[in-house]
Motif scaffolding. Structure first.
Motif, PDB file in Angstrom:
ATOM      1  N   ALA A  39      48.871  51.384  44.807  1.00  0.00           N
ATOM      2  CA  ALA A  39      48.185  51.243  46.485  1.00  0.00           C
ATOM      3  C   ALA A  39      46.491  51.305  46.327  1.00  0.00           C
ATOM      4  O   ALA A  39      46.022  50.965  46.825  1.00  0.00           O
ATOM      5  CB  ALA A  39      48.299  52.559  46.344  1.00  0.00           C
ATOM      6  N   ASN A  40      46.089  51.988  45.000  1.00  0.00           N
ATOM      7  CA  ASN A  40      44.459  51.902  44.837  1.00  0.00           C
ATOM      8  C   ASN A  40      43.493  50.934  43.946  1.00  0.00           C
ATOM      9  O   ASN A  40      42.880  51.157  43.860  1.00  0.00           O
ATOM     10  CB  ASN A  40      44.213  53.342  44.386  1.00  0.00           C
ATOM     11  CG  ASN A  40      43.789  54.832  45.063  1.00  0.00           C
ATOM     12  OD1 ASN A  40      43.390  55.276  46.261  1.00  0.00           O
ATOM     13  ND2 ASN A  40      45.166  55.248  44.120  1.00  0.00           N
ATOM     14  N   ARG A  41      44.167  50.109  44.145  1.00  0.00           N
ATOM     15  CA  ARG A  41      43.146  48.767  43.195  1.00  0.00           C
ATOM     16  C   ARG A  41      43.441  48.072  44.615  1.00  0.00           C
ATOM     17  O   ARG A  41      43.136  48.100  45.641  1.00  0.00           O
ATOM     18  CB  ARG A  41      44.939  47.718  42.429  1.00  0.00           C
ATOM     19  CG  ARG A  41      45.775  47.375  40.652  1.00  0.00           C
ATOM     20  CD  ARG A  41      46.425  47.041  40.413  1.00  0.00           C
ATOM     21  NE  ARG A  41      46.973  47.233  39.255  1.00  0.00           N
ATOM     22  CZ  ARG A  41      47.839  47.210  39.074  1.00  0.00           C
ATOM     23  NH1 ARG A  41      47.846  45.373  39.184  1.00  0.00           N
ATOM     24  NH2 ARG A  41      48.635  47.786  38.158  1.00  0.00           N
ATOM     25  N   ILE A  42      41.922  47.036  44.170  1.00  0.00           N
ATOM     26  CA  ILE A  42      41.455  46.930  45.036  1.00  0.00           C
ATOM     27  C   ILE A  42      41.396  45.201  45.542  1.00  0.00           C
ATOM     28  O   ILE A  42      42.055  44.469  44.193  1.00  0.00           O
ATOM     29  CB  ILE A  42      39.375  46.465  44.725  1.00  0.00           C
ATOM     30  CG1 ILE A  42      38.773  47.837  45.202  1.00  0.00           C
ATOM     31  CG2 ILE A  42      38.837  45.604  45.648  1.00  0.00           C
ATOM     32  CD1 ILE A  42      37.848  48.214  44.607  1.00  0.00           C
ATOM     33  N   LEU A  43      42.262  44.861  46.443  1.00  0.00           N
ATOM     34  CA  LEU A  43      43.139  43.372  46.901  1.00  0.00           C
ATOM     35  C   LEU A  43      41.829  42.414  46.353  1.00  0.00           C
ATOM     36  O   LEU A  43      40.813  42.240  46.957  1.00  0.00           O
ATOM     37  CB  LEU A  43      43.180  43.223  48.373  1.00  0.00           C
ATOM     38  CG  LEU A  43      44.691  43.563  48.705  1.00  0.00           C
ATOM     39  CD1 LEU A  43      44.261  43.582  50.633  1.00  0.00           C
ATOM     40  CD2 LEU A  43      44.758  43.553  48.838  1.00  0.00           C
ATOM     41  N   ASN A  44      42.546  41.070  45.581  1.00  0.00           N
ATOM     42  CA  ASN A  44      42.102  40.086  45.581  1.00  0.00           C
ATOM     43  C   ASN A  44      40.999  40.653  44.283  1.00  0.00           C
ATOM     44  O   ASN A  44      39.661  39.295  44.132  1.00  0.00           O
ATOM     45  CB  ASN A  44      41.012  39.551  46.414  1.00  0.00           C
ATOM     46  CG  ASN A  44      42.702  38.984  47.162  1.00  0.00           C
ATOM     47  OD1 ASN A  44      43.321  38.718  46.953  1.00  0.00           O
ATOM     48  ND2 ASN A  44      41.696  39.172  48.622  1.00  0.00           N
ATOM     49  N   CYS A  45      41.307  41.680  43.417  1.00  0.00           N
ATOM     50  CA  CYS A  45      40.201  42.040  41.902  1.00  0.00           C
ATOM     51  C   CYS A  45      40.790  42.095  41.160  1.00  0.00           C
ATOM     52  O   CYS A  45      41.479  42.769  41.008  1.00  0.00           O
ATOM     53  CB  CYS A  45      38.982  43.086  42.649  1.00  0.00           C
ATOM     54  SG  CYS A  45      38.107  44.102  41.865  1.00  0.00           S
ATOM     55  N   HIS A  46      40.138  41.390  40.426  1.00  0.00           N
ATOM     56  CA  HIS A  46      41.034  40.771  39.584  1.00  0.00           C
ATOM     57  C   HIS A  46      39.770  41.474  38.014  1.00  0.00           C
ATOM     58  O   HIS A  46      40.105  41.709  37.119  1.00  0.00           O
ATOM     59  CB  HIS A  46      41.061  39.369  38.413  1.00  0.00           C
ATOM     60  CG  HIS A  46      42.232  38.958  39.688  1.00  0.00           C
ATOM     61  ND1 HIS A  46      42.987  39.162  39.683  1.00  0.00           N
ATOM     62  CD2 HIS A  46      41.321  38.218  40.994  1.00  0.00           C
ATOM     63  CE1 HIS A  46      43.342  38.461  41.058  1.00  0.00           C
ATOM     64  NE2 HIS A  46      42.927  38.139  41.372  1.00  0.00           N
TER      65      HIS A  46
END
Length: 119
Positions: A39-46
């Motif tokens: 949930a707290n991962r930033i979309l499209n951010c690796h």
């Protein structure tokens, strides 16, 4: 309530066939895992960047955990995201357009104006 988080869940699960199956077979476990880990991962951010504050409210968690797509729509989840994910999960249990017709039937109590889907 976070329509963003609801839509993020629907979007990310729908794009991974393994997650679609996991959500079909173990909705509560998938929602709990996703909320804790994704949930707290930033979309499209690796790069490992993440936020720390996003959580489902109980009504959202319950609707997701019970595959209650009419409730998700009432909460403002985007109808295209709910339809595509639930087709992927349940179309195989119906003939022809059977699931799409069931989806429409279960949402037929809603009238214009529909819930706001802006995030």
């Amino acid at each position: 309530m976070s329509k963003y988080l609801l839509n993020k869940f629907l979007f990310t699960v729908d794009r991974d066939p393994e997650l679609v199956e996991r959500y079909r077979e173990d909705p509560r476990g998938t929602v709990e895992w996703w909320e804790a880990d994704m949930a707290n991962r930033i979309l499209n951010c690796h790069s490992g960047e993440a936020s720390t504050w996003l959580r489902f409210e109980e009504v959202e968690r319950t609707a997701l955990s019970t595959h209650d797509y009419p409730k998700l729509f009432e909460l403002g989840a985007h109808p295209f995201l709910t339809l595509t994910l639930f087709i992927a999960m349940f179309e195989r249990d119906h003939d022809g357009l059977g699931f799409q017709l069931e989806y429409a039937r279960r949402l037929s109590h809603l009238t214009l104006p529909y819930p706001d889907i802006a995030t």
